[in-house]
Design a protein around this motif. Sequence first.
Motif, short mmCIF file in Angstrom:
data_model
loop_
_atom_site.label_atom_id
_atom_site.label_comp_id
_atom_site.label_asym_id
_atom_site.label_seq_id
_atom_site.Cartn_x
_atom_site.Cartn_y
_atom_site.Cartn_z
N ILE A 48 0.85 -1.22 0.00
CA ILE A 48 0.00 0.00 0.00
C ILE A 48 0.87 1.25 0.00
O ILE A 48 0.58 2.23 -0.72
CB ILE A 48 -0.95 -0.02 1.23
CG1 ILE A 48 -1.97 -1.17 1.05
CG2 ILE A 48 -1.66 1.31 1.40
CD1 ILE A 48 -2.82 -1.40 2.28
N ASN A 49 1.97 1.22 0.78
CA ASN A 49 2.85 2.38 0.81
C ASN A 49 3.50 2.60 -0.54
O ASN A 49 3.81 3.73 -0.92
CB ASN A 49 3.94 2.17 1.87
CG ASN A 49 3.37 2.27 3.29
OD1 ASN A 49 2.32 2.92 3.51
ND2 ASN A 49 4.01 1.61 4.24
N THR A 50 3.68 1.49 -1.27
CA THR A 50 4.26 1.65 -2.61
C THR A 50 3.26 2.31 -3.55
O THR A 50 3.60 3.15 -4.40
CB THR A 50 4.67 0.28 -3.16
OG1 THR A 50 5.57 -0.35 -2.26
CG2 THR A 50 5.37 0.40 -4.51
N LEU A 51 1.99 1.89 -3.40
CA LEU A 51 0.95 2.48 -4.28
C LEU A 51 0.66 3.93 -3.91
O LEU A 51 0.39 4.77 -4.79
CB LEU A 51 -0.33 1.66 -4.18
CG LEU A 51 -0.25 0.21 -4.73
CD1 LEU A 51 -1.56 -0.51 -4.49
CD2 LEU A 51 0.07 0.22 -6.21
N PHE A 52 0.70 4.25 -2.62
CA PHE A 52 0.37 5.63 -2.16
C PHE A 52 1.52 6.17 -1.34
O PHE A 52 1.45 6.24 -0.11
CB PHE A 52 -0.92 5.61 -1.32
CG PHE A 52 -2.09 4.95 -2.03
CD1 PHE A 52 -2.77 5.63 -3.05
CD2 PHE A 52 -2.49 3.67 -1.69
CE1 PHE A 52 -3.85 5.00 -3.69
CE2 PHE A 52 -3.54 3.07 -2.35
CZ PHE A 52 -4.23 3.72 -3.35
N PRO A 53 2.58 6.59 -1.99
CA PRO A 53 3.74 7.08 -1.23
C PRO A 53 3.50 8.45 -0.59
O PRO A 53 4.12 8.77 0.41
CB PRO A 53 4.85 7.13 -2.28
CG PRO A 53 4.15 7.25 -3.58
CD PRO A 53 2.84 6.54 -3.46
N THR A 54 2.56 9.26 -1.15
CA THR A 54 2.30 10.63 -0.63
C THR A 54 0.80 10.81 -0.44
O THR A 54 -0.02 10.01 -0.91
CB THR A 54 2.85 11.69 -1.58
OG1 THR A 54 2.20 11.53 -2.86
CG2 THR A 54 4.36 11.50 -1.80
#
Length: 833
Positions: A48-54
């Motif tokens: 998930i952090n890869t998909l939504f880094p910001t």
Amino acid sequence: MMEEEELEFVEELEAVLQLTPEVQLAIEQVFPSQDPLDRADFNAVEYINTLFPTEQSLANIDEVVNKIRLKIRRLDDNIRTVVRGQTNVGQDGRQALEEAQKAIQQLFGKIKDIKDKAEKSEQMVKEITRDIKQLDHAKRHLTTSITTLNHLHMLAGGVDSLEAMTRRRQYGEVANLLQGVMNVLEHFHKYMGIPQIRQLSERVKAAQTELGQQILADFEEAFPSQGTKRPGGPSNVLRDACLVANILDPRIKQEIIKKFIKQHLSEYLVLFQENQDVAWLDKIDRRYAWIKRQLVDYEEKYGRMFPREWYMTERIAVEFCHVTRTELAKIMRTRAKEIEVKLLLFAIQRTTNFEGFLAKRFSGCTLTDGTLKKLESPPPSTNPFLEDEPAPEMEELAMEKGDLDQQPKKLKAPDNPFHGIVSKCFEPHLYVYIESQDKNLGELIDRFVADFKAQGLPKPNTDEGGAVLPSCADLFVYYKKCMVQCSQLSTGEPMIALTTIFQKYLREYAWKILSGNLPKTTSSSGGLTITSLLKEKEGSEVAKFTIEELCLICSILSTAEYCLATTQQLEEKLKEKVDVSLTERINLTGEMDTFSTVISSSIQLLVQDLDAACDPALTAMSKMQWQNVEHVGDQSPYVTSVILHIKQNVPIIRDNLASTRKYFTQFCIKFANSFIPKFITHLFKCKPISMVGAEQLLLDTHSLKMVLLDLPSIGSQVVRKAPASYTKIVVKGMTRAEMILKVVMAPHEPPVVFVDNYIKLLTDCNTETFQKILDMKGLKRSEQSSMLELFRQRLPTPPSGAEGSSSLSLMAPTPEQESSRIRKLEKLIKKRL
């Protein structure tokens, strides 16, 4: 409750999805994928952090969720399709299994049908061939019966004919018929249980017995045992009878041969009875002449009567040899006191010649052992004992002329199978020959001693010095003659007795001729004073041994070296000549050791002479006032004296030991091992020494070192490199002398530096040597005590390390060891050289 159920479902799902590493690896190999969702270590939070880094990327959350839902639906569809596809797999598998079972049953039925048909075919073949086998057996039995009946007919007819021919003495026809009957009878051995067959066999044996008795009676009538008169000639009937005897029992043949030979030699026993004059050894030729005439007479009269394979001529000769050996042994036992050496050798020579005649005429196949020895090629040789031996007649002629070694070589004849068949009877009386050789060798040694005294010392400046003494070659040539003669007489105990005689006179030669004529050492001449040594001119000193005596020592050394090598070859030759069972009793090691002792004594005399000649010079060196030397000049007079003696003696010794170079090398090594320690001992006696005196001594030491290194080739036109073993000894010893002087030259202040310098240069942990160095420097006792105490404290503990540093310091001195005065001294030495 819904949340708890969902959590439990997730935990169960995760537990199911935990695959082993091996399974996971297999899946990755079959279905490779780069999707993060397919990884075994998938982490939802990281994904998930890869998909939504910001935070701004959250604006696309709906789109991402729709993609994931779409992906889930596709996976569900795939799973549903696969599950539905597997519903009919079980039914298809059962159907395939049933079909396979039906096929197997059909195959089993076909195999059973084939097996039944094969059994029926085999039974049919047996029924077809049963009648054929019966016909084959009948045919074989019928053939055997017919053959046996034919043999029986032949046997019955042959036995009747054999009995009839035997009565009429038709031996020619009997010989052919008897062999055929015996061959046919062999076929009936298994039928001996039949009375008729057994009866025929007994009739054949009876006919053989009758034939044997009849033939023996015919020979007895033709050659009666009593009397010496013989019939006029051979009989054809007897010749055919011999052919029949070949087929009969071998004892019949042996009896015929024995009676004929006995009758043939009956005249010999009468003519050469023990009481007849012709029976003694001096007329032994007549025995051999008689048998030669008889053999010729036999060949003319009876040569065709006996079959060739009976070897009757050889049998007569062999029986004559046995009878002669017995008769000669008997008469020699009776008249043993009348046997002299010349008579014995005459009889033996004539007997061995006759045995050689037999070897040329006959093969020796009738001898009891029936074996012939094979020729063994002798090894190559450069001395008399390994040369091919000439024939006895040639050898005697060569001995008379004194040129045995100049005889042309020839191939050695094969060993005589008749050797010893008569001459063995002389063996018990060979002690007469051995005693004679003992006496002859004693006289020979005495003659050598007298000749040596008459000739005197070898002359100088000639080729005589250092050569092998002629008596040595004469001795070993005589040894060879004795050994060859004795080996022809016997290879048993007499050879051992002769070896003992050889050993006795080898030792006497070493003692009387070699050791006994070595110059005797005398007490050294009075020591020279320093003044006389300094004032004497070159060449005024004379060594203890004269040039003639030096040549004599070298000649004796060369002779001993020749005797040593030749004695070893003599031992090997004796072992070849003697019986194998006696080889261990032949051992000349003690005699070889005696010659080695003569060699060592000769070398030691040469070393002692040169060493003693140098003693006055070394004594003069130790008595010089070295503390009063004011300047370094040319080499000292004592060095000149030592060099003079070396140049006088060494070239003479080298030239006279040219043929034994290894012993000249030993002389050089022993002289170096004797002179160098003595020089160092006298060096320690030079005290006190000033700095200039030490420099002069260092110059003299270097001069002596160079002369010693050049010692093996000094005064020679051909310059050879000295042996490495000798050079190593000189370099090690003289370098130690140089190091001693360098330590003496070094200042003793400060003491620590002096002690360390001593340990580096000499690596000598002996306080006695250190004390001698301090005495050479002329230090007071109080100074020496403190120095010794410091020396004991500074001694290195590991000796191996000290040795290592020693080798380094000897080969390459450190800069601290080199002073300006030493460098100046080395320049002076190079200038002189």
